[in-house]
Scaffold this active site. Structure first.
Site, mmCIF file in Angstrom:
data_model
loop_
_atom_site.group_PDB
_atom_site.id
_atom_site.type_symbol
_atom_site.label_atom_id
_atom_site.label_comp_id
_atom_site.label_asym_id
_atom_site.label_seq_id
_atom_site.Cartn_x
_atom_site.Cartn_y
_atom_site.Cartn_z
ATOM 1 N N SER A 14 42.168 43.179 34.244
ATOM 2 C CA SER A 14 42.623 42.465 35.443
ATOM 3 C C SER A 14 42.092 41.043 35.574
ATOM 4 O O SER A 14 42.497 40.329 36.492
ATOM 5 C CB SER A 14 42.280 43.270 36.696
ATOM 6 O OG SER A 14 43.188 44.348 36.837
ATOM 7 N N LYS A 59 36.393 37.301 39.633
ATOM 8 C CA LYS A 59 37.427 38.342 39.489
ATOM 9 C C LYS A 59 36.903 39.429 38.566
ATOM 10 O O LYS A 59 36.353 39.141 37.500
ATOM 11 C CB LYS A 59 38.716 37.746 38.892
ATOM 12 C CG LYS A 59 39.834 38.778 38.720
ATOM 13 C CD LYS A 59 40.399 39.200 40.055
ATOM 14 C CE LYS A 59 41.356 40.394 39.925
ATOM 15 N NZ LYS A 59 40.636 41.691 39.816
#
Length: 282
Positions: A88, A226
């Site tokens: 991701s 992230k």
């Protein structure tokens, strides 16, 4: 690095033509050693970060890239230079590419998740990228990738020089199952360019992406990040990547680690923050 075992005089341009093979091998070897030494000078092992990983019983790497000094500090350089699926963390370039191609008009344009049952109830909702990136909503970003299309995705991944630049033929799974792979060091270089607005995208697009991955900020610093979590052939890899901007300096970081159990998942951010603190950030 692949090194030839010999240099033929026929392949040496004038005025070197006529020098012995042994001399040319010596010159070549010296040049290679100089280049390798120069490369190595940019990396510093951190005993403190290494102790953090050892104490946690985790096999992984952490690298901090000081953009101004052009130096890397971290733990397990070999792993830091080894490529893994981005999982991701690819949502960052996916967002950039989606905005640049017009697949979405803004980070708030609502995309459909598709209606199928998802591993998390929070994913079972149509939403924009601003919301989707925070909860790492896979089906929303798969829809974005399909809208971008395979050829445009290949083109932009290549323009970004992102990892091995290989996306295969499945436009909505290549960052989850391969063939796309990237190293922790490559992640920091990519993120440093995004932090400074130096990627081959309009400034407003880069700014929009920076905005939706900003985690915290203080008086003279901002913190971006992230997570990522993937599994290929039964081997789990966890990521946490981002950067710290303090005054006018940027420090990009990347952590990846083996994930052997569910309890390891939470260690990504925990170890990353501990590593940053050990190196004096944020």
């Amino acid at each position: 690095m692949n090194m030839p075992t010999s240099l033929s005089a026929a392949n040496v341009p004038h005025p070197c033509r006529g020098m012995s093979t042994r001399i040319m091998q010596g010159v070549f070897a010296a040049a290679v050693l100089f280049a390798c030494a120069a490369h190595a000078a940019g990396w510093k092992d951190s005993r403190e970060v290494g102790d953090i990983f050892r104490h946690a019983g985790v096999h992984g790497t952490f690298v901090l890239y000081d953009v101004s000094a052009q130096t890397f500090t971290g733990h397990d350089r070999k792993r830091a230079e080894t490529r893994f699926i981005p999982a991701s963390t690819f949502k960052i370039p996916n967002t950039l590419i989606g905005l640049a191609t017009g697949a979405v008009k803004s980070v708030d344009e609502v995309l459909p998740y598709g209606g199928a049952p998802q591993p998390f109830k929070s994913w079972e909702k149509d939403m924009g990228l601003r919301e989707a990136i925070v909860i790492s909503n896979v089906p929303i970003y798969q829809e974005l990738a399909r809208r971008i299309g395979l050829e445009r995705m290949k083109d932009y991944v290549s323009r970004l020089d992102y990892g091995n630049r290989e996306i295969g033929s499945a436009v909505d799974t290549f960052w989850l199952a391969g063939p796309l792979k990237i190293s922790a060091v490559e992640q920091t270089r990519f993120l440093a360019k995004l932090a400074l607005g130096e990627l081959p995208f309009p400034k407003d697009i880069q700014g929009a992406v920076r905005e939706i991955i900003r985690l915290e900020q203080g008086t003279n610093w901002k913190f971006y990040g992230k997570t990522g979590l993937g599994n290929v052939a039964g081997v789990g890899v966890g990521w946490w990547v981002g950067w710290v901007q303090r005054d006018d300096r940027v420090y990009a970081f990347a952590l990846n680690m083996d994930v052997r159990s569910e309890s390891d998942v939470g260690k990504r951010v925990e170890l990353g923050k501990a590593s940053l603190k050990a190196l004096g950030l944020p």
